[in-house]
Design an enzyme around this catalytic site. Sequence first.
Site, PDB file in Angstrom:
ATOM      1  N   THR A 166       1.422  -5.308   6.134  1.00 15.04           N
ATOM      2  CA  THR A 166       0.641  -4.353   5.359  1.00 15.04           C
ATOM      3  C   THR A 166      -0.585  -4.022   6.195  1.00 15.04           C
ATOM      4  OG1 THR A 166      -0.400  -6.210   4.233  1.00 15.04           O
ATOM      5  CG2 THR A 166       1.355  -5.084   3.049  1.00 15.04           C
ATOM      6  N   ARG A 202      -4.244   1.105   1.878  1.00 14.28           N
ATOM      7  CA  ARG A 202      -3.016   0.504   1.356  1.00 14.28           C
ATOM      8  C   ARG A 202      -1.829   1.136   2.057  1.00 14.28           C
ATOM      9  NH1 ARG A 202      -4.217  -2.633  -3.350  1.00 14.28           N
ATOM     10  NH2 ARG A 202      -2.012  -3.071  -3.357  1.00 14.28           N
ATOM     11  N   GLU A 239       8.079  15.281   6.398  1.00 16.00           N
ATOM     12  CA  GLU A 239       9.287  14.492   6.665  1.00 16.00           C
ATOM     13  C   GLU A 239       9.665  14.543   8.141  1.00 16.00           C
ATOM     14  OE1 GLU A 239       9.143  15.838   3.609  1.00 16.00           O
ATOM     15  OE2 GLU A 239      10.629  14.888   2.263  1.00 16.00           O
ATOM     16  N   LYS A 277      -5.046  -5.806   4.353  1.00 13.81           N
ATOM     17  CA  LYS A 277      -5.552  -7.158   4.071  1.00 13.81           C
ATOM     18  C   LYS A 277      -6.588  -7.515   5.132  1.00 13.81           C
ATOM     19  CE  LYS A 277      -1.457  -8.440   1.433  1.00 13.81           C
ATOM     20  NZ  LYS A 277      -0.129  -7.923   1.723  1.00 13.81           N
ATOM     21  N   TYR A 313       3.215  17.861   3.381  1.00 16.49           N
ATOM     22  CA  TYR A 313       4.518  17.201   3.544  1.00 16.49           C
ATOM     23  C   TYR A 313       4.902  17.162   5.013  1.00 16.49           C
ATOM     24  CZ  TYR A 313       6.965  15.786  -0.678  1.00 16.49           C
ATOM     25  OH  TYR A 313       7.399  15.091  -1.753  1.00 16.49           O
ATOM     26  N   ASP A 337       6.618 -11.384   9.467  1.00 17.19           N
ATOM     27  CA  ASP A 337       5.849 -10.584   8.509  1.00 17.19           C
ATOM     28  C   ASP A 337       4.415 -11.103   8.541  1.00 17.19           C
ATOM     29  OD1 ASP A 337       4.543  -9.575   6.314  1.00 17.19           O
ATOM     30  OD2 ASP A 337       6.202  -9.874   4.912  1.00 17.19           O
TER      31      ASP A 337
HETATM   32  N1  DSN Z   1       0.507  -9.058  -3.170  1.00 18.11           N
HETATM   33  C1  DSN Z   1       0.313  -9.631  -1.863  1.00 18.11           C
HETATM   34  C2  DSN Z   1      -0.547 -10.830  -1.910  1.00 18.11           C
HETATM   35  O1  DSN Z   1      -1.415 -10.893  -2.766  1.00 18.11           O
HETATM   36  O2  DSN Z   1      -0.395 -11.725  -1.104  1.00 18.11           O
HETATM   37  C3  DSN Z   1       1.601  -9.921  -1.181  1.00 18.11           C
HETATM   38  O3  DSN Z   1       2.395  -8.814  -1.229  1.00 18.11           O
END
Ligand code: DSN
Length: 421
Positions: free
Chosen positions: A229, A238, A59, A232, A57, A203
């Site tokens: 994120t 993740r 925080e 990707k 942990y 974003d």
């Molecule tokens: N779930 C993602 C996507 O597939 O584009 C977006 O959050």
Amino acid sequence: MSAQSLYPGIYETDPEIAELCALENERQATSIRLIPSENYVTSAVLEATGSVLTNKYSEGYADKRYYEGQAHIDAIEKLAVQRACALFGADHANVQPYSGSPANLAVYTALLEPGDLIMGLSLPHGGHLTHGWKVSATGKFWTSTAYEVDPETHRLDYDAIRKQALEERPRMIVAGATAYPRTIDFSAFRSIADEIGAYFLADIAHISGLVATGVHPSPVPHADVVSTTTHKTLRGPRGGMIMCREEFAKAVDRAVFPGLQGGPHNHTTAGLAVALKEASTDAFANYSRAIVDNAKLLAGALKDEGFDLVTGGTDNHLILIDVVKTTNDAVAGKPFAKALDRAGIVANYNTVPFDQRKPFNPSGLRLGTPAVTSRGMGDVAMVFIAKAMREVLDNLENETVLERIRNEVFDLCKVFPAPGL
Ligand code: DSN
């Protein structure tokens, strides 16, 4: 490989879960993964995310924690932050958001008052739930309005966005998309935001790997805040990340913790640090260029097979097929996606701009090349995929044909083993 040899520790405690993990491993190894938001992380990233860091942990932030025993965690988080700032040229990075949606929620919490107006790209036009769409908390706690793509070109029309922004005067303009196959002009969004004194959030969840390597223009010089994120095109674990100008650093950090989250997921932070190191290499820059090259090749091959593509092609990692238009209304996106899945080709059904159909059974199919490029696939594979997709479309109910294609996919996947599996 058997579940026992792949996951001996899990197998000993919980053979049922070990079997399911092994089956998923097999599925990922033997199918062509075209979901544009998915990828294969390296073994190094996988090891970090499966490490003992999950036990801790933490925080707070490095050197300002609410628990003791942080010497190594602090060092890891500092490295992740430094690497993010260096890679993207950002003043400040917060690497703690659990994923993209919490990251965006944190940005609004940091900079807006409840009820302020957010203006983002409409979800059915390729935006994201957290850009103020009404069913999302971001559309309930704040008010929202959506801009759309141009009815003819299906591209962003910056004059129209400007006109709408001048009329509606949002407090924050959001640029970014989950199903937009073209380059985004972040400087145009900056000018529009400046005209009305709005904040500008970019974003870049889908394109952050391309941005990191200069394959897509960066929003960092233009946006007040950049969210992403990490799993990707960036090919990390993740997770989520927020980068911002120094003046917003405190507000963003406070919004993430203690505003919205508790302890950061330190194993994810370590995986992200590793991924950011990988992303700063020449090999990763080549990989990013190959993602876009493959997407353009695949788009061309799909057009040769008679597919109708939204905007006619792609500039990035993503392609959106209008299946209904391709088949003169005979087939929608969902049955096509399901037949492709049976043939070992995994994509997802998706709305197209101005879709007449519902989101759970829309007109389009969304695909992308990050995962297949991670396997080293190139032009021959892209042509194979396009031809296979055409054959599937023409044989939706013919299980013999689907099974044959499934076997061909299996053979192709053996030639291009996926990293990390
Ligand atoms: N779930 C993602 C996507 O597939 O584009 C977006 O959050």
